[in-house]
Design an enzyme around this catalytic site. Structure first.
Site, PDB file in Angstrom:
ATOM      1  N   TYR A 142       0.764  -1.222  -0.048  1.00 17.66           N
ATOM      2  CA  TYR A 142      -0.207   0.286  -0.045  1.00 17.66           C
ATOM      3  C   TYR A 142       1.031   1.297  -0.415  1.00 17.66           C
ATOM      4  CZ  TYR A 142      -4.590  -1.989   1.173  1.00 17.66           C
ATOM      5  OH  TYR A 142      -5.548  -2.711   0.517  1.00 17.66           O
ATOM      6  N   LYS A 189       2.450 -15.400   3.295  1.00 23.76           N
ATOM      7  CA  LYS A 189       3.198 -15.978   2.292  1.00 23.76           C
ATOM      8  C   LYS A 189       5.013 -15.990   2.346  1.00 23.76           C
ATOM      9  CE  LYS A 189       2.312 -17.272  -1.360  1.00 23.76           C
ATOM     10  NZ  LYS A 189       1.366 -19.311  -2.117  1.00 23.76           N
ATOM     11  N   ASP A 221      -3.138 -18.265   0.753  1.00 23.33           N
ATOM     12  CA  ASP A 221      -4.103 -18.839   0.269  1.00 23.33           C
ATOM     13  C   ASP A 221      -4.645 -19.964   1.240  1.00 23.33           C
ATOM     14  OD1 ASP A 221      -1.390 -19.883   0.821  1.00 23.33           O
ATOM     15  OD2 ASP A 221      -1.660 -21.480  -1.763  1.00 23.33           O
ATOM     16  N   ASP A 245      -6.574  -7.080   4.084  1.00 30.67           N
ATOM     17  CA  ASP A 245      -7.598  -6.244   3.576  1.00 30.67           C
ATOM     18  C   ASP A 245      -8.689  -7.476   2.677  1.00 30.67           C
ATOM     19  OD1 ASP A 245      -9.783  -3.913   1.997  1.00 30.67           O
ATOM     20  OD2 ASP A 245      -7.887  -4.960   0.378  1.00 30.67           O
ATOM     21  N   ASP A 249     -12.528  -9.230   3.977  1.00 30.79           N
ATOM     22  CA  ASP A 249     -13.809  -9.160   2.711  1.00 30.79           C
ATOM     23  C   ASP A 249     -14.307  -9.970   3.191  1.00 30.79           C
ATOM     24  OD1 ASP A 249     -13.758  -6.325   2.255  1.00 30.79           O
ATOM     25  OD2 ASP A 249     -13.830  -6.446   0.286  1.00 30.79           O
TER      26      ASP A 249
HETATM   27  C1  IPM Z   1      -9.964  -1.021   3.306  1.00 35.14           C
HETATM   28  C2  IPM Z   1     -10.535  -0.326   2.238  1.00 35.14           C
HETATM   29  C3  IPM Z   1      -9.595   0.024   1.642  1.00 35.14           C
HETATM   30  C4  IPM Z   1      -8.431  -0.416   1.586  1.00 35.14           C
HETATM   31  C5  IPM Z   1      -9.109   1.205   0.216  1.00 35.14           C
HETATM   32  C6  IPM Z   1     -10.835   1.666   0.206  1.00 35.14           C
HETATM   33  C7  IPM Z   1      -8.119   1.981   0.184  1.00 35.14           C
HETATM   34  O1  IPM Z   1     -10.873  -1.613   0.849  1.00 35.14           O
HETATM   35  O2  IPM Z   1     -10.150  -0.357   4.419  1.00 35.14           O
HETATM   36  O3  IPM Z   1     -10.489  -1.799   3.311  1.00 35.14           O
HETATM   37  O4  IPM Z   1      -7.648  -1.249   0.882  1.00 35.14           O
HETATM   38  O5  IPM Z   1      -7.775  -0.772   3.024  1.00 35.14           O
HETATM   39 MG    MG Z   2     -11.378  -3.459   2.121  1.00 34.85          MG
END
Ligand code: IPM
Ligand code: MG
Length: 363
Positions: A142, A189, A221, A245, A249
């Site tokens: 990042y 990884k 993975d 990240d 999700d």
């Molecule tokens: C999160 C989001 C952010 C990230 C984006 C919006 C930059 O997906 O907070 O998880 O990737 O960190």
């Molecule tokens: Mg995110």
């Protein structure tokens, strides 16, 4: 307790959901005799429109002066479809994380029993899951150097970690594991990446300071697969920025919806509290967004940011009550939900607010 809170609604559904997070804070202040004062600032697309800058200096100054930040979301469809745009809403979020030194992003997978059937994973596999993710937030690919060749045909993002960055988040994750079930799984990884080998070596060293915690190392993975196969095996999960990240999700589906997950980003100063969901342009302005992630982010602010455990419990209990009574927003409704109990953003916000006020009254 006196606290000065900065609200950054941001873009998309951000303003719709933070309205309710803020209303909950006001109610808690009233019920428990705290003095919370609020200020507001711009970030993301909203800030680009107004000032040309996704993180205006004024926002950063206010953020540094505040005791906690309640954030909504950033992003806008026009950028997603045009990668050539140089000024982007997400830059505001990344910059504020860096500037405030928010290196640890805590993402609890809080599973309400009532939502077991809202997940696409079998309830029998989910039941009893309780995971706390520690996602590193100010390093990795990042923030590493980005390049693009002159002919524009080659690009790179540097995946970089320094030992101290791994050490400080590892310590935070181990401290949390000591308060929980004393199990920590570090995800990397290391079979391929040098930065992951540094990560693993550093976590192994820190693990010696916490002999009571059972440490495990898993490749990303495999972790992505194990999370769906048997989520109960995890307690604290410690991982790098990009892996975290993606994994969180994925993990949000364990809790039924992205609309349920809150997060706390902390470092050595002001804490930053936000839902893990994004700006969701597709449902913006339609009163369809789930305000519970913002409301649960407020619970994290109260608990982690201000040490107000009782107040945080009242907020979580009010959310639980709304769910127990059968109320759902669209994202967490399933085939068994009474259609009359499917609420919009405002109705769900009001309901939780009412339950909080009732708790105070009955106490
Ligand atoms: C999160 C989001 C952010 C990230 C984006 C919006 C930059 O997906 O907070 O998880 O990737 O960190
Ligand atoms: Mg995110």
């Amino acid at each position: 307790m006196k606290k000065n809170i900065l609200v950054i609604p941001g873009d998309g559904i951000g303003p719709e959901v933070t309205t309710w997070g803020k209303a909950i804070l006001e109610q808690i202040a009233e019920d428990f005799g705290h003095e919370f004062t609020f200020d507001e600032a711009l970030m993301g697309h909203a800030a680009i429109e107004a000032t040309g800058n996704p993180l205006p200096d004024e926002t950063l100054e206010k953020a540094k002066k505040s005791d906690a930040i309640l954030f909504g979301a950033v992003g806008h469809a026009m950028y997603d479809n045009d990668p050539s745009l140089k000024v982007r809403p997400e830059q505001g979020l990344l910059k504020i994380r860096k500037e405030l030194g928010l290196y640890a992003n805590l993402r609890p997978i809080l599973l309400f029993d009532e939502l077991l059937n809202a997940s696409s994973i079998k309830a029998s596999i989910l039941k009893g899951t309780d995971i706390l993710f520690f996602r590193e937030l100010t390093g990795d690919v990042y923030f590493g150097e980005k390049t693009r060749s002159e002919d524009r045909n080659t690009a790179s993002d540097l995946m970089i970690y320094h030992r101290y960055e791994v050490e400080r988040i590892a310590r935070k994750a181990y401290e949390a594991a000591m308060q929980r079930n004393k199990r920590l799984c570090s995800v990397d990884k290391a079979n391929v990446l040098e930065s992951s080998r540094l990560w693993r070596e550093t976590v192994q060293a820190i693990s010696k300071e916490y002999p009571e915690v059972k440490t495990e190392h898993m490749f990303i993975d495999n972790a992505a697969m194990q999370l769906i196969k048997d989520p109960k095996q995890f307690d604290v999960v410690l991982t790098a920025n990009l892996f975290g990240d993606i994994l969180t999700d994925e993990a949000s589906q364990i809790a039924g919806s992205m609309g349920m997950l809150a997060s706390a980003s902390i470092g050595d100063g002001t804490g930053f509290f936000e839902p893990i969901h994004g700006s969701a342009h597709d449902i913006t302005g339609k009163d369809l967004a789930n305000p519970l992630a913002s409301i649960l982010s407020v619970a994290l602010m109260l608990e982690i940011g201000f040490g107000l455990k009782e107040e945080a419990k009242v907020v979580v209990a009010a959310v639980d009550k709304a769910l127990k009574e059968g109320f759902r927003t669209n994202d967490i409704a399933d085939g068994t939900t009474n259609p009359y109990n499917v609420l919009g953003t405002k109705e769900m916000g009001k309901l939780v607010l009412k339950f909080i006020a009732q708790t105070a009254y009955t106490n």
